[in-house]
Enzyme design. Structure first.
Site, PDB file in Angstrom:
ATOM      1  N   ASP A  36       0.819  -1.219   0.000  1.00  0.00           N
ATOM      2  CA  ASP A  36       0.000   0.000   0.000  1.00  0.00           C
ATOM      3  C   ASP A  36       0.852   1.270   0.000  1.00  0.00           C
ATOM      4  O   ASP A  36       0.435   2.314   0.502  1.00  0.00           O
ATOM      5  CB  ASP A  36      -0.980  -0.002   1.179  1.00  0.00           C
ATOM      6  CG  ASP A  36      -0.253  -0.117   2.497  1.00  0.00           C
ATOM      7  OD1 ASP A  36       0.985  -0.286   2.497  1.00  0.00           O
ATOM      8  OD2 ASP A  36      -0.920  -0.026   3.546  1.00  0.00           O
ATOM      9  N   HIS A 239      23.052   1.398 -19.041  1.00  0.00           N
ATOM     10  CA  HIS A 239      22.012   1.807 -18.079  1.00  0.00           C
ATOM     11  C   HIS A 239      22.300   1.248 -16.698  1.00  0.00           C
ATOM     12  O   HIS A 239      21.401   0.785 -15.997  1.00  0.00           O
ATOM     13  CB  HIS A 239      20.626   1.394 -18.591  1.00  0.00           C
ATOM     14  CG  HIS A 239      20.215   2.180 -19.797  1.00  0.00           C
ATOM     15  ND1 HIS A 239      19.207   1.807 -20.648  1.00  0.00           N
ATOM     16  CD2 HIS A 239      20.690   3.345 -20.312  1.00  0.00           C
ATOM     17  CE1 HIS A 239      19.088   2.683 -21.634  1.00  0.00           C
ATOM     18  NE2 HIS A 239      19.979   3.629 -21.452  1.00  0.00           N
ATOM     19  N   ASP A 256      25.963   9.859 -15.180  1.00  0.00           N
ATOM     20  CA  ASP A 256      24.917  10.389 -16.065  1.00  0.00           C
ATOM     21  C   ASP A 256      23.734  10.706 -15.160  1.00  0.00           C
ATOM     22  O   ASP A 256      23.069   9.788 -14.662  1.00  0.00           O
ATOM     23  CB  ASP A 256      24.562   9.334 -17.127  1.00  0.00           C
ATOM     24  CG  ASP A 256      23.537   9.837 -18.147  1.00  0.00           C
ATOM     25  OD1 ASP A 256      22.836  10.827 -17.860  1.00  0.00           O
ATOM     26  OD2 ASP A 256      23.425   9.215 -19.214  1.00  0.00           O
ATOM     27  N   ASP A 267      19.967  16.424 -18.549  1.00  0.00           N
ATOM     28  CA  ASP A 267      20.546  15.101 -18.833  1.00  0.00           C
ATOM     29  C   ASP A 267      22.031  15.282 -19.131  1.00  0.00           C
ATOM     30  O   ASP A 267      22.417  15.502 -20.279  1.00  0.00           O
ATOM     31  CB  ASP A 267      19.788  14.488 -20.026  1.00  0.00           C
ATOM     32  CG  ASP A 267      20.288  13.099 -20.387  1.00  0.00           C
ATOM     33  OD1 ASP A 267      21.082  12.528 -19.624  1.00  0.00           O
ATOM     34  OD2 ASP A 267      19.858  12.586 -21.443  1.00  0.00           O
ATOM     35  N   HIS A 346      25.791   3.858 -28.936  1.00  0.00           N
ATOM     36  CA  HIS A 346      24.447   4.464 -28.878  1.00  0.00           C
ATOM     37  C   HIS A 346      24.406   5.673 -29.815  1.00  0.00           C
ATOM     38  O   HIS A 346      25.394   5.990 -30.476  1.00  0.00           O
ATOM     39  CB  HIS A 346      24.086   4.864 -27.438  1.00  0.00           C
ATOM     40  CG  HIS A 346      25.138   5.700 -26.766  1.00  0.00           C
ATOM     41  ND1 HIS A 346      25.356   7.013 -27.081  1.00  0.00           N
ATOM     42  CD2 HIS A 346      26.042   5.386 -25.795  1.00  0.00           C
ATOM     43  CE1 HIS A 346      26.330   7.479 -26.335  1.00  0.00           C
ATOM     44  NE2 HIS A 346      26.783   6.511 -25.548  1.00  0.00           N
ATOM     45  N   HIS A 350      19.405  13.050 -28.366  1.00  0.00           N
ATOM     46  CA  HIS A 350      17.940  12.915 -28.462  1.00  0.00           C
ATOM     47  C   HIS A 350      17.296  14.231 -28.040  1.00  0.00           C
ATOM     48  O   HIS A 350      17.936  15.070 -27.410  1.00  0.00           O
ATOM     49  CB  HIS A 350      17.461  11.767 -27.551  1.00  0.00           C
ATOM     50  CG  HIS A 350      18.005  11.849 -26.144  1.00  0.00           C
ATOM     51  ND1 HIS A 350      17.435  12.623 -25.163  1.00  0.00           N
ATOM     52  CD2 HIS A 350      19.103  11.282 -25.567  1.00  0.00           C
ATOM     53  CE1 HIS A 350      18.143  12.512 -24.047  1.00  0.00           C
ATOM     54  NE2 HIS A 350      19.164  11.715 -24.265  1.00  0.00           N
ATOM     55  N   HIS A 357      13.949  11.420 -22.747  1.00  0.00           N
ATOM     56  CA  HIS A 357      13.961  11.124 -24.184  1.00  0.00           C
ATOM     57  C   HIS A 357      12.655  11.708 -24.702  1.00  0.00           C
ATOM     58  O   HIS A 357      11.628  11.041 -24.744  1.00  0.00           O
ATOM     59  CB  HIS A 357      14.046   9.615 -24.430  1.00  0.00           C
ATOM     60  CG  HIS A 357      15.329   9.033 -23.903  1.00  0.00           C
ATOM     61  ND1 HIS A 357      15.455   7.748 -23.486  1.00  0.00           N
ATOM     62  CD2 HIS A 357      16.547   9.600 -23.721  1.00  0.00           C
ATOM     63  CE1 HIS A 357      16.698   7.544 -23.076  1.00  0.00           C
ATOM     64  NE2 HIS A 357      17.378   8.652 -23.203  1.00  0.00           N
ATOM     65  N   GLU A 380      25.881  13.625 -26.903  1.00  0.00           N
ATOM     66  CA  GLU A 380      26.488  12.712 -25.943  1.00  0.00           C
ATOM     67  C   GLU A 380      27.292  11.580 -26.568  1.00  0.00           C
ATOM     68  O   GLU A 380      26.944  10.404 -26.419  1.00  0.00           O
ATOM     69  CB  GLU A 380      25.407  12.130 -25.025  1.00  0.00           C
ATOM     70  CG  GLU A 380      24.196  11.549 -25.757  1.00  0.00           C
ATOM     71  CD  GLU A 380      23.157  10.982 -24.777  1.00  0.00           C
ATOM     72  OE1 GLU A 380      23.528  10.133 -23.970  1.00  0.00           O
ATOM     73  OE2 GLU A 380      21.991  11.416 -24.840  1.00  0.00           O
ATOM     74  N   TYR A 384      33.184   2.969 -25.275  1.00  0.00           N
ATOM     75  CA  TYR A 384      33.101   1.927 -24.248  1.00  0.00           C
ATOM     76  C   TYR A 384      33.920   0.741 -24.749  1.00  0.00           C
ATOM     77  O   TYR A 384      33.611   0.186 -25.802  1.00  0.00           O
ATOM     78  CB  TYR A 384      31.641   1.509 -24.025  1.00  0.00           C
ATOM     79  CG  TYR A 384      30.728   2.727 -23.864  1.00  0.00           C
ATOM     80  CD1 TYR A 384      30.487   3.284 -22.615  1.00  0.00           C
ATOM     81  CD2 TYR A 384      30.165   3.340 -24.992  1.00  0.00           C
ATOM     82  CE1 TYR A 384      29.697   4.420 -22.482  1.00  0.00           C
ATOM     83  CE2 TYR A 384      29.380   4.476 -24.872  1.00  0.00           C
ATOM     84  CZ  TYR A 384      29.157   5.019 -23.619  1.00  0.00           C
ATOM     85  OH  TYR A 384      28.386   6.143 -23.495  1.00  0.00           O
ATOM     86  N   ARG A 401      31.688   8.947 -21.459  1.00  0.00           N
ATOM     87  CA  ARG A 401      30.596   9.666 -22.148  1.00  0.00           C
ATOM     88  C   ARG A 401      30.624  11.113 -21.653  1.00  0.00           C
ATOM     89  O   ARG A 401      30.838  11.359 -20.463  1.00  0.00           O
ATOM     90  CB  ARG A 401      29.240   9.025 -21.852  1.00  0.00           C
ATOM     91  CG  ARG A 401      28.080   9.752 -22.537  1.00  0.00           C
ATOM     92  CD  ARG A 401      26.781   8.935 -22.633  1.00  0.00           C
ATOM     93  NE  ARG A 401      26.177   8.607 -21.359  1.00  0.00           N
ATOM     94  CZ  ARG A 401      26.189   7.413 -20.797  1.00  0.00           C
ATOM     95  NH1 ARG A 401      26.812   6.409 -21.383  1.00  0.00           N
ATOM     96  NH2 ARG A 401      25.609   7.197 -19.632  1.00  0.00           N
ATOM     97  N   GLU A 403      28.183  14.487 -22.046  1.00  0.00           N
ATOM     98  CA  GLU A 403      26.833  14.836 -22.519  1.00  0.00           C
ATOM     99  C   GLU A 403      26.436  16.226 -22.051  1.00  0.00           C
ATOM    100  O   GLU A 403      26.491  16.517 -20.847  1.00  0.00           O
ATOM    101  CB  GLU A 403      25.827  13.803 -21.986  1.00  0.00           C
ATOM    102  CG  GLU A 403      24.384  14.110 -22.347  1.00  0.00           C
ATOM    103  CD  GLU A 403      23.421  13.003 -21.909  1.00  0.00           C
ATOM    104  OE1 GLU A 403      23.726  12.267 -20.954  1.00  0.00           O
ATOM    105  OE2 GLU A 403      22.344  12.900 -22.530  1.00  0.00           O
TER     106      GLU A 403
HETATM  107  N1  GLY Z   1      20.338   9.580 -19.425  1.00  0.00           N
HETATM  108  C1  GLY Z   1      19.864   8.866 -20.541  1.00  0.00           C
HETATM  109  C2  GLY Z   1      20.482   9.325 -21.786  1.00  0.00           C
HETATM  110  O1  GLY Z   1      21.524   9.941 -21.749  1.00  0.00           O
HETATM  111  O2  GLY Z   1      19.954   9.174 -22.843  1.00  0.00           O
HETATM  112 MN    MN Z   2      22.247  10.930 -20.076  1.00  0.00          MN
HETATM  113 MN    MN Z   3      20.848  11.589 -22.959  1.00  0.00          MN
END
Ligand code: GLY
Ligand code: MN
Ligand code: MN
Length: 438
Positions: A36, A239, A256, A267, A346, A350, A357, A380, A384, A401, A403
């Site tokens: 609950d 992730h 991140d 982000d 990747h 975005h 996203h 970004e 890797y 990375r 970003e």
């Molecule tokens: N934090 C998710 C991305 O960078 O797309």
């Molecule tokens: Mn990110």
């Molecule tokens: Mn991102």
């Protein structure tokens, strides 16, 4: 945000509908976390965009019909007994005044919905969600069809409303840009704080705690998504959110994380050495990702698109990986083979907005969506190199990375997240100064 902003957005959506139509946009419901207890409530982004109303279980009806108001809200009625346990409710009377629309209690949903659907040429709603609303609407359409002899009229089409809302949300207005600027600043300062706090022997989740603390202290109570704090080989898991490992001297840590402010996401990713100083391999690979990030950012301007930005980054990454001996072959061949994708696994970025996203088309009639002033996006690039990769082992377990969040402007772009350093020297100086202070 000013109420007039929401009034204007609703009018804009009404104008985008085919004549004599209605659009239905549902609020989110509370989600059970265990037994609950619920997750913190997060409003549906579209519903928030058109109302600024943060209660669950509500429905917005937008119309361009002469016999209906532009906006009607169905919301939970006042209930003093429930409110003592579960929190305050605005109720229809106050909602009507505060949100500048017509409002009624949810108990009237069935009859008001039927009234809105009856005689409309089209009903716009989220048809991708197998929701109770979709079932209710289709049941009502069946009813109206049975009653056509007595003058009722069922709509001819159900249309996906999210294509209209996504197109509207893709271009940010001044009030959104102001919030996103602030979300970027808060998130940038949170990353600085994590760099300052970082020491070998501390844990990934402790860096996360520093970040969340800074968000909340600055008015952004929640992160926009689960923060990623991956040190060493964990950085290779895109992730990774366990955030449970001890930080080791000699490793890099990839963070991140971005806050959510008034519904809007930041982000940011940064990568830095746990002990404050890059090794030669780390520095070389890091500088390559940074050069690619600058190349991609420089390509963000009106008229550009994600394909051009991707090409700019991939050119730099491929040249660099070839120079470091991580890729072998002939440059143009490697570029056309997209050989760098083995380590840059990747996309370049975005759309960013109410969702991390964010909604918005990437292709329009098969062509790349052209960047226009008011669009916000991430840039970004990353590399890797997990252990076992076909490279010299000295590159293994490196994950980087970088970003940032960019607003497209008439002149080019504005970087909303520059406050957190990304140059090697600047990161090392910041971390050395923090070390000296402790
Ligand atoms: N934090 C998710 C991305 O960078 O797309
Ligand atoms: Mn990110
Ligand atoms: Mn991102």
């Amino acid at each position: 945000m000013e109420n007039s902003v929401f009034v204007q957005r609703r009018a804009q959506l009404a104008a985008a509908l085919q004549p004599d139509s209605v659009a239905l946009i549902s609020a989110a419901s509370e989600q059970t976390r265990s037994r609950d207890t619920e997750y913190p409530f997060r409003q549906h982004s579209d519903f928030w965009y058109y109302t600024g109303f943060n209660e669950p279980d509500a429905l917005l009806i937008i119309s361009n019909r002469a016999d209906l108001p532009v906006a009607q809200l169905l919301c939970r009625d006042k209930d003093p007994a429930q409110e003592v346990w579960q929190g305050r409710r605005l109720g229809p009377a106050a909602a009507s005044e505060t949100l500048q629309l017509q409002a009624a209690a949810l108990t009237e949903q069935s009859s008001l919905l039927l009234q809105a659907i009856n005689g409309s040429s089209r009903v716009y709603l989220d048809i991708t969600e197998n929701s109770a609303l979709l079932h209710q609407v289709t049941a009502q359409i069946q009813l109206l069809k049975q009653r056509e002899k007595r003058g009722d009229k069922a709509p001819a089409q159900l249309v996906d409303v999210t294509q209209l809302t996504a197109a509207q949300r893709l271009i940010k207005d001044q009030s959104e840009i102001a919030v996103m600027r602030r979300a970027g600043e808060i998130s940038a300062q949170a990353h600085i704080r994590a760099m300052q706090y970082c020491r070998p022997g501390r844990f990934e989740y402790q860096l996360e705690a520093e970040i969340l603390h800074h968000f909340a202290l600055n008015g952004a109570r929640y992160p926009a998504y689960n923060s990623i704090v991956g040190s060493g080989e964990n950085g290779c898991i895109l992730h990774y959110t366990d955030n449970s490992s001890e930080l080791k001297a000699g490793d890099l840590v990839l963070i991140d994380a971005g806050c959510e402010l008034a519904g809007y996401a930041a982000d940011i990713s940064r990568t830095f050495p746990v002990a404050g100083k890059f090794s030669p391999e780390q520095a070389e690979l890091y500088q390559l990702v940074l050069d690619a990030q600058y190349a991609a950012c420089n390509a963000v301007q009106p008229g550009s698109n994600f394909a051009k930005v991707t090409a700019a980054a991939e050119q730099v990454l491929t040249e660099g990986l070839l120079g470091l001996g991580i890729l072998q072959g002939e440059l143009q061949q490697l570029i056309s083979d997209k050989a760098c994708k083995q380590y840059f696994i990747h996309g370049i970025g975005h759309w960013l907005g109410l969702d991390v996203h964010d909604v918005g088309a990437y292709k329009v009639k098969g062509e790349e969506q052209t960047f226009m002033p008011g669009m916000v996006l991430t840039i970004e690039p990353g590399l890797y190199i997990p252990a076992g990769s076909p490279t010299e082992p000295r590159w293994w377990d490196l994950a980087i990375r970088i970003e940032d969040n960019l607003l497209v402007t008439a002149e080019g772009h504005e970087n909303l997240t520059t406050a957190v350093p990304k140059e090697i020297e600047a990161i090392e100086q910041l971390m050395a100064a923090a070390d000296a202070g402790n």
